[in-house]
Write a protein that holds these residues in place. Structure first.
Motif, short mmCIF file in Angstrom:
data_model
loop_
_atom_site.label_atom_id
_atom_site.label_comp_id
_atom_site.label_asym_id
_atom_site.label_seq_id
_atom_site.Cartn_x
_atom_site.Cartn_y
_atom_site.Cartn_z
N SER A 175 0.76 -0.83 -0.27
CA SER A 175 0.26 -0.56 -0.05
C SER A 175 0.72 1.85 -0.22
O SER A 175 2.01 1.32 0.42
N ASP A 176 0.41 2.11 -0.04
CA ASP A 176 0.86 3.48 -0.37
C ASP A 176 1.92 3.92 1.46
O ASP A 176 2.59 4.13 1.16
N ALA A 177 0.80 3.85 1.74
CA ALA A 177 1.40 3.77 3.34
C ALA A 177 2.58 2.65 3.80
O ALA A 177 3.70 3.45 4.37
N GLU A 178 2.75 1.72 3.29
CA GLU A 178 3.61 0.47 3.64
C GLU A 178 4.61 1.32 2.86
O GLU A 178 5.50 1.14 3.95
N LEU A 179 4.53 1.61 1.78
CA LEU A 179 5.63 1.68 1.35
C LEU A 179 5.93 2.95 1.19
O LEU A 179 7.55 3.32 1.15
#
Length: 267
Positions: A97-101
């Motif tokens: 996800s964008d948050a994880e990346l």
């Protein structure tokens, strides 16, 4: 290169990073010359840990590397489908996800941020190749002393990526937007002469004189009162983001603190 901290007991020695402390001077050494000090997430975590373990007595941190090259950049294993054991591969990161990346890259960046803390002055001693992540690690420091064989290069853009380890801000600040863009998008080498002429390096010396030159610079930094150095560094670091009038005010406030401190010391 010989290790000037070899007789000191390491505070930290893991994953290609050694931290030693000698009173007011800490030395962080990259210790994997066989791989030209190539970088990995494990090395970045060790660098972050080194910053957290600095004793309060430390005023100057020297960053150096064993072998002929400072750092050849990111370990090539990062570009394989498997990546590093126990680490997310580039493919895994891209699928997250964008948050994880964002969180993963932010964690990597922590290894490059603490060198500019106001309470320390950091000095990079750079020889041979300093490529990509190696270039950005040198840029993370306040000052750079380079050997005359140094070769800086920012290769991320050539690989379809961007420099994301905090190197873009100091690079633009040191050499200007146009030259920074040209260095990044061409991936070319920057030699010692150009590095000094553009402000990227403070001084270039023969490789055999690198450690002695850094030692002399460190002694000169330590000769000034610590609180005055801290205030001056904070003033200069904030200057780019302040207007001229705001900087004048910041100077007045800093000087008032120094005068009051000095007057109190004389009571």
């Amino acid at each position: 290169m010989a290790s000037p901290d070899k007789d000191l007991v390491p505070v930290l020695d893991k994953d290609g990073v050694r931290l030693t402390v000698d009173d007011a001077i800490a030395t962080v050494t990259l210790t994997n010359p066989a791989k030209r000090n190539a970088q990995s997430p494990a090395l970045w975590r060790a660098l972050t840990e080194a910053g957290r373990q600095l004793p309060g007595s430390v005023r100057v941190v020297v960053l150096r590397a064993e072998g002929k090259s400072f750092s050849a950049g990111l370990d090539r294993q990062a570009f394989t489908p498997e990546g590093f054991d126990g680490e997310p591969s580039f493919i895994d990161l891209a699928r997250g996800s964008d948050a994880e990346l964002d969180a993963t890259i932010a964690e990597y960046q922590e290894a490059f941020t603490w060198w500019r803390r106001s309470d320390i002055v950091s000095v990079a001693a750079v020889q041979g190749h300093a490529i990509g992540a190696g270039f950005q690690l040198a840029l993370a420091c306040d000052l750079r002393v380079v050997a005359d064989d140094v070769q800086f290069a920012m290769r991320e853009t050539s690989l379809g990526l961007v420099p994301d380890l905090t190197g873009t801000h100091p690079l633009v600040g040191l050499v200007g937007y146009a030259r920074a863009l040209e260095i990044c998008v061409t991936g070319r080498f920057v030699t010692a002469e150009e590095a000094v002429n553009t402000g990227l390096a403070n001084v270039a010396v023969p490789a055999g004189e690198l450690d002695d030159t850094v030692r002399d610079l460190t002694s000169a930094v330590l000769a000034a009162p610590r609180d005055a150095v801290i205030e001056t560094k904070a003033l200069l670091r904030g200057a780019q983001d302040r207007t001229y009038e705001d900087q004048r005010g910041a100077e007045r406030q800093a000087q008032a603190r120094r005068l009051r401190d000095l007057a109190g010391a004389g009571d």
